[in-house]
Design a protein around this motif. Sequence first.
Motif, PDB file in Angstrom:
ATOM      1  N   THR A   1       0.320  -1.013   0.479  1.00  0.00           N
ATOM      2  CA  THR A   1       0.173   0.008   0.607  1.00  0.00           C
ATOM      3  C   THR A   1       0.851   1.323  -0.042  1.00  0.00           C
TER       4      THR A   1
ATOM      5  N   LYS B   1       3.196   1.598  -3.140  1.00  0.00           N
ATOM      6  CA  LYS B   1       1.762   1.498  -4.087  1.00  0.00           C
ATOM      7  C   LYS B   1       2.117   3.536  -4.776  1.00  0.00           C
ATOM      8  N   LYS B   2       1.591   3.583  -3.397  1.00  0.00           N
ATOM      9  CA  LYS B   2       1.093   5.756  -3.264  1.00  0.00           C
ATOM     10  C   LYS B   2       2.352   6.454  -3.046  1.00  0.00           C
TER      11      LYS B   2
ATOM     12  N   LYS C   1       3.322   6.206  -7.198  1.00  0.00           N
ATOM     13  CA  LYS C   1       2.711   7.055  -7.634  1.00  0.00           C
ATOM     14  C   LYS C   1       3.019   8.425  -7.560  1.00  0.00           C
TER      15      LYS C   1
END
Length: 257
Positions: free
Chosen positions: A6, A9-10, A13
């Motif tokens: 999590t 990915k955050k 990005k």
Amino acid sequence: MSGVMTIFKKELKGFYFNPTFWVICFLISVIFSWVYPIQLNLFAQLLMNFVMQQGVPQNQLNIHYGVFLRQLSYLNLLLIFVVPALTMKLFAEEKKLRTFDLLLTSPVTSFQIVLGKFLAALGAIGGIVLLAFLYPLATSVMATVNWAPLLIAFMGIFLVGAVYAAMDLFASSLTENSIAAYVTSVMFNVSIWFIGIGSEVVDGEKARKVFEHVSLSSHLSSLVEGTVRTNGLIFFLSIIVLFCFLAERVVESSRWR
């Protein structure tokens, strides 16, 4: 591992959707698009005149040494300043915006937080290294390239970038000021190269071996020449684990304040 993914990915990005990352990629492209053709032309001239230049070392007549390793040395120099720009906000900005407190109260451990952010930084560095790899890839259209040592050399530079990322992540965890994190990170990145200079200035044989063992440049030199050594990989991994552990300790200590 869901917590790690999590955060990974955050943050990934955050890198790839941030204009700063693309500005950095653009500037690196401009630098290489200017320097790389010059190195290629110099290498081509050297090949054409090598009969007249008997004193030229044979390795300079190899494109791996004459062009690719020069490009990697430029890339390494750029990473010293680029990686801190990528990582300086990973913890410092969150502390400044007070989102760091929310992160600490979320159901993720300090280890997962550090590992997720570190892997995201590797993802961004991997993009930059891949960008630099496009130049030798394009060269392969008009010249014979020995891929094995070239890929190992780029892996070595990526590992150096991973070392920078671990040290700079630790620097970012120490402060809520992004500029202070950047300056500290650059100092870390530069100072680790000065350790290797110790092997050239000390007189004792044992002391010289100790400096060579902890020298980043000595372990990188074997990789950029296409040789993978276990002690070199262990050395890189040890530094990465050490600074990720220190960053994890700083994050964990924040839970108790």
